[in-house]
Write an enzyme that holds these catalytic residues in place. Structure first.
Site, PDB file in Angstrom:
ATOM      1  N   GLU A  96     -53.182  51.414  -2.926  1.00  0.00           N
ATOM      2  CA  GLU A  96     -53.455  51.706  -4.342  1.00  0.00           C
ATOM      3  C   GLU A  96     -52.691  50.811  -5.297  1.00  0.00           C
ATOM      4  O   GLU A  96     -52.974  50.788  -6.505  1.00  0.00           O
ATOM      5  CB  GLU A  96     -53.112  53.177  -4.641  1.00  0.00           C
ATOM      6  N   HIS A 112     -49.390  50.928   0.802  1.00  0.00           N
ATOM      7  CA  HIS A 112     -49.800  51.285  -0.555  1.00  0.00           C
ATOM      8  C   HIS A 112     -51.042  50.502  -0.976  1.00  0.00           C
ATOM      9  O   HIS A 112     -50.962  49.605  -1.819  1.00  0.00           O
ATOM     10  CB  HIS A 112     -48.665  51.013  -1.531  1.00  0.00           C
ATOM     11  N   CYS A 130     -47.848  57.131   2.004  1.00  0.00           N
ATOM     12  CA  CYS A 130     -46.448  56.791   2.289  1.00  0.00           C
ATOM     13  C   CYS A 130     -45.566  58.016   2.514  1.00  0.00           C
ATOM     14  O   CYS A 130     -45.613  58.628   3.565  1.00  0.00           O
ATOM     15  CB  CYS A 130     -45.896  55.890   1.189  1.00  0.00           C
TER      16      CYS A 130
END
Length: 355
Positions: A241, A239, A146
């Site tokens: 993760e 994202h 990001c």
């Protein structure tokens, strides 16, 4: 792990053409299994510092079960820290000087909170560019998340990200557009990824700089792209993760900001994240919260237990697969000496032999 083409069976070449990892006997003979050293430059604010560690460690740890991974968290100057986070960093993190001295096979760079209208005005900009400069010459591959994607893209190509005028926030459907690239080989061709950002680098900007887009969303834009050499830098705008509850935590934080008067409007739902049942419950909660705010009462209890029972994670397995592919490719081309980014026969400008 890759296959070894120990015969001339045509299937091996066919699998190579499909993006499957297939090694020659000669290359396989040069592969000695050793541990891999992966750095995590953690720039996230205090409240998310340890959660970010867990999220990325989990993805790395969920990769190839044969290779052992040594994780090396570190951070940089220019990021505000409270006493507790500073103590955590001092106790558990490594210094960048030590990272440079001992070397890394791969580097993950997290996002960060910003306070300035332009990234180059942030206090962390100069220290971050020093990490970028070192890593581009000494690390096999850098994976940016990001904000880090936006920062490295600007630093490398002089193109600033574009403010959207709204927050791209939710879980969006994506499609693999370059299925033969090894990073996305054998993963789901359609999958979801969470986004949470106000800014974007558009596909046309990436392609003008020579980047190759691998995964994108009709609704949310590019998620995954790679540098012109196709591997040295991996750019995530979303994202993968994130935990299942990450967007919920962000939503609750925005509700509290509304209740305290920090924001004027009641926050919208993250898109495509809550079920209809959860949406109905949260609409009822929102009405109760507004009433409490007008009356000067304490906020009602958030229906967290109900919400958690109805949250789905539709991105984790694909995220693990992409990380597994990334780490597997690093392993195949990195030098035995972790201070050197490549084996002697690997071309740094075309490390996968695909550019």
């Amino acid at each position: 792990m890759p296959l070894v083409a120990h015969t001339d069976l045509p299937t091996f070449q066919r699998l190579r053409e499909e993006g499957q990892d297939v090694l020659s006997v000669e290359r396989a003979a040069r592969q000695d299994i050793r541990e891999m050293h992966i750095g995590l430059l953690n720039m996230m604010p205090d409240a998310a510092l340890e959660a970010t560690e867990r999220q990325f460690f989990r993805l790395v740890g969920g990769a190839n079960p044969i290779v052992q991974f040594h994780m090396h968290p570190f951070t940089i100057e220019g990021l505000p820290r409270g006493d507790q986070a500073a103590e955590h960093i001092a106790r558990y993190y490594e210094s960048f000087d030590r990272i440079r001295e001992e070397g890394l096979d791969g580097l993950i760079v997290s996002g960060a909170n910003v306070t300035q209208p332009h990234l180059q005005q942030e206090a962390f900009w100069q220290p971050l560019t020093e990490v970028f400069d070192w890593a581009r010459s000494n690390v096999t591959s850098i994976l940016c998340s990001c904000l880090a994607t936006h920062a490295l893209f600007q630093y490398s190509y002089g193109v600033e990200r574009t403010h959207l005028g709204f927050k791209r926030w939710g879980v969006y459907s994506h499609r693999v557009v370059e299925p033969l690239h090894p990073l996305v080989a054998d993963i789901n061709t359609r999958f979801d990824v969470p986004h949470s950002r106000y800014n974007e680098i558009f596909r046309e900007d990436m392609e003008a700089a020579g980047l190759r887009v691998l995964v994108e969303s009709e609704e949310a834009g590019v998620h995954l792209a790679v540098s012109p050499d196709l591997f040295r830098v991996i750019y995530f705008q979303a994202h993968p993760e994130y935990d299942t509850v990450s967007l919920l935590k962000e939503y609750k934080r925005e509700i509290l900001r509304y209740f305290s008067g920090e924001r004027e409007d009641y926050p919208p739902f993250p898109e495509h994240y809550f079920s209809l049942e959860v949406g109905a419950a949260l609409n009822d909660y929102g009405q109760a919260l507004r009433s409490a705010r007008r009356a000067g009462r304490a906020p009602p209890p958030f229906p967290e237990e109900f919400v958690l029972r109805h949250l789905d994670n539709t991105w984790r397995d694909t995220a693990k697969a992409v990380f597994n592919n990334w780490l597997g490719k690093i392993y195949q081309i990195t030098d035995q000496d972790r201070r050197k980014p490549f084996m002697a026969h690997i071309d740094p400008d075309n490390p996968l032999g695909l550019a």
